[in-house]
Design an enzyme around this catalytic site. Structure first.
Site, PDB file in Angstrom:
ATOM      1  N   CYS A   5     -24.782   0.272 -60.079  1.00 14.76           N
ATOM      2  CA  CYS A   5     -26.016   0.870 -59.308  1.00 14.76           C
ATOM      3  C   CYS A   5     -26.601   2.034 -60.580  1.00 14.76           C
ATOM      4  O   CYS A   5     -26.168   2.782 -60.571  1.00 14.76           O
ATOM      5  CB  CYS A   5     -25.776   1.137 -58.120  1.00 14.76           C
ATOM      6  SG  CYS A   5     -27.276   2.012 -57.463  1.00 14.76           S
ATOM      7  N   CYS A   8     -26.811   5.212 -58.677  1.00 11.01           N
ATOM      8  CA  CYS A   8     -25.496   5.717 -58.676  1.00 11.01           C
ATOM      9  C   CYS A   8     -25.178   6.602 -59.996  1.00 11.01           C
ATOM     10  O   CYS A   8     -24.907   7.669 -59.912  1.00 11.01           O
ATOM     11  CB  CYS A   8     -24.537   4.896 -58.356  1.00 11.01           C
ATOM     12  SG  CYS A   8     -24.346   4.519 -56.495  1.00 11.01           S
ATOM     13  N   GLY A  93     -40.893  -4.744 -51.568  1.00  8.21           N
ATOM     14  CA  GLY A  93     -41.159  -4.079 -52.792  1.00  8.21           C
ATOM     15  C   GLY A  93     -40.050  -3.231 -53.247  1.00  8.21           C
ATOM     16  O   GLY A  93     -40.121  -2.474 -54.388  1.00  8.21           O
ATOM     17  N   HIS A  98     -30.584   0.936 -54.094  1.00  3.58           N
ATOM     18  CA  HIS A  98     -30.107   2.161 -53.644  1.00  3.58           C
ATOM     19  C   HIS A  98     -31.320   3.083 -52.947  1.00  3.58           C
ATOM     20  O   HIS A  98     -32.164   3.269 -53.647  1.00  3.58           O
ATOM     21  CB  HIS A  98     -29.537   2.908 -54.840  1.00  3.58           C
ATOM     22  CG  HIS A  98     -28.817   4.351 -54.494  1.00  3.58           C
ATOM     23  ND1 HIS A  98     -27.353   4.492 -54.922  1.00  3.58           N
ATOM     24  CD2 HIS A  98     -29.408   5.594 -53.919  1.00  3.58           C
ATOM     25  CE1 HIS A  98     -27.252   5.598 -54.619  1.00  3.58           C
ATOM     26  NE2 HIS A  98     -28.219   6.319 -54.013  1.00  3.58           N
ATOM     27  N   HIS A 100     -34.068   5.082 -51.505  1.00  2.00           N
ATOM     28  CA  HIS A 100     -34.849   6.217 -52.266  1.00  2.00           C
ATOM     29  C   HIS A 100     -36.304   6.300 -51.439  1.00  2.00           C
ATOM     30  O   HIS A 100     -36.658   5.520 -51.289  1.00  2.00           O
ATOM     31  CB  HIS A 100     -34.950   5.805 -53.557  1.00  2.00           C
ATOM     32  CG  HIS A 100     -35.476   4.771 -53.916  1.00  2.00           C
ATOM     33  ND1 HIS A 100     -34.536   3.415 -54.262  1.00  2.00           N
ATOM     34  CD2 HIS A 100     -36.799   4.051 -54.271  1.00  2.00           C
ATOM     35  CE1 HIS A 100     -35.494   2.407 -54.090  1.00  2.00           C
ATOM     36  NE2 HIS A 100     -36.767   2.631 -54.381  1.00  2.00           N
TER      37      HIS A 100
HETATM   38  P1  5GP Z   1     -38.834   0.439 -55.553  1.00  2.00           P
HETATM   39  O1  5GP Z   1     -39.454  -0.452 -56.022  1.00  2.00           O
HETATM   40  O2  5GP Z   1     -37.385   0.009 -55.376  1.00  2.00           O
HETATM   41  O3  5GP Z   1     -39.326   1.147 -54.270  1.00  2.00           O
HETATM   42  O4  5GP Z   1     -38.767   1.914 -56.522  1.00  2.00           O
HETATM   43  C1  5GP Z   1     -37.935   1.953 -57.425  1.00  2.00           C
HETATM   44  C2  5GP Z   1     -38.531   3.108 -58.396  1.00  2.00           C
HETATM   45  O5  5GP Z   1     -37.489   3.383 -59.612  1.00  2.00           O
HETATM   46  C3  5GP Z   1     -39.631   2.247 -59.220  1.00  2.00           C
HETATM   47  O6  5GP Z   1     -40.839   3.105 -58.698  1.00  2.00           O
HETATM   48  C4  5GP Z   1     -39.367   2.450 -60.666  1.00  2.00           C
HETATM   49  O7  5GP Z   1     -40.563   2.718 -61.675  1.00  2.00           O
HETATM   50  C5  5GP Z   1     -37.956   3.397 -60.640  1.00  2.00           C
HETATM   51  N1  5GP Z   1     -37.269   3.424 -61.542  1.00  2.00           N
HETATM   52  C6  5GP Z   1     -36.645   2.171 -62.173  1.00  2.00           C
HETATM   53  N2  5GP Z   1     -35.861   2.171 -62.942  1.00  2.00           N
HETATM   54  C7  5GP Z   1     -35.838   3.910 -63.279  1.00  2.00           C
HETATM   55  C8  5GP Z   1     -35.124   4.587 -64.081  1.00  2.00           C
HETATM   56  O8  5GP Z   1     -34.117   3.976 -64.994  1.00  2.00           O
HETATM   57  N3  5GP Z   1     -35.423   5.710 -64.180  1.00  2.00           N
HETATM   58  C9  5GP Z   1     -36.348   6.440 -63.396  1.00  2.00           C
HETATM   59  N4  5GP Z   1     -36.441   7.644 -63.207  1.00  2.00           N
HETATM   60  N5  5GP Z   1     -37.008   5.884 -62.440  1.00  2.00           N
HETATM   61  C10 5GP Z   1     -36.583   4.191 -62.196  1.00  2.00           C
HETATM   62 ZN    ZN Z   2     -26.056   3.226 -55.744  1.00  2.00          ZN
END
Ligand code: 5GP
Ligand code: ZN
Length: 114
Positions: A5, A8, A93, A98, A100
């Site tokens: 993950c 994680c 989306g 994990h 957030h």
């Molecule tokens: P989700 O799309 O799941 O709501 O948000 C995931 C977020 O994680 C996205 O906005 C994406 O830009 C961010 N993200 C993905 N991989 C990484 C990473 O390796 N480092 C950081 N700092 N953010 C990441």
């Molecule tokens: Zn995790």
């Protein structure tokens, strides 16, 4: 900790991230692809897949929301307003499975979200 993950591994310090704040139970770091001038992610250190799993853990839910609010204040977003959002499931989306909370600010927000 779940070895495969991404978040994680960030929480464990195995993958670098621009950390803005952290505590025993959570870490806040800048999104790698910011969607606003301020875009911080707040994650629990424990692996929880999404907000759908918070039904049984109101302490964690409260702790993460409190952290998001602290981050918003320390990032200077309090006066201008900001948004806290969490996506649940791929269709909504969510791309990292994990939990957030996105803390977004520094620009005018539109509603409804896409
Ligand atoms: P989700 O799309 O799941 O709501 O948000 C995931 C977020 O994680 C996205 O906005 C994406 O830009 C961010 N993200 C993905 N991989 C990484 C990473 O390796 N480092 C950081 N700092 N953010 C990441
Ligand atoms: Zn995790």
């Amino acid at each position: 900790m779940t070895a495969d993950c991404l978040f994680c591994r960030i929480a464990a310090g195995e993958i670098p991230a621009d950390i803005v704040a952290e505590d025993e139970g959570w870490v806040a770091f800048r999104d790698i692809q910011p969607q606003a001038p301020v875009h911080v992610l707040v994650i629990p250190r424990v692996h929880v897949e999404s907000a759908a799993d918070l039904e049984t853990d109101s302490d964690l839910a409260g702790e993460l929301l409190r952290a998001a609010s602290v981050v918003a204040r320390t990032e200077g977003l309090e006066q201008d307003g900001f948004r806290i959002v969490t996506n649940v499931g791929e269709r909504a989306g969510q791309s990292v499975m994990h939990l957030h909370f996105h803390v977004l600010g520094g620009r005018r927000m539109r509603w409804p979200p896409g």
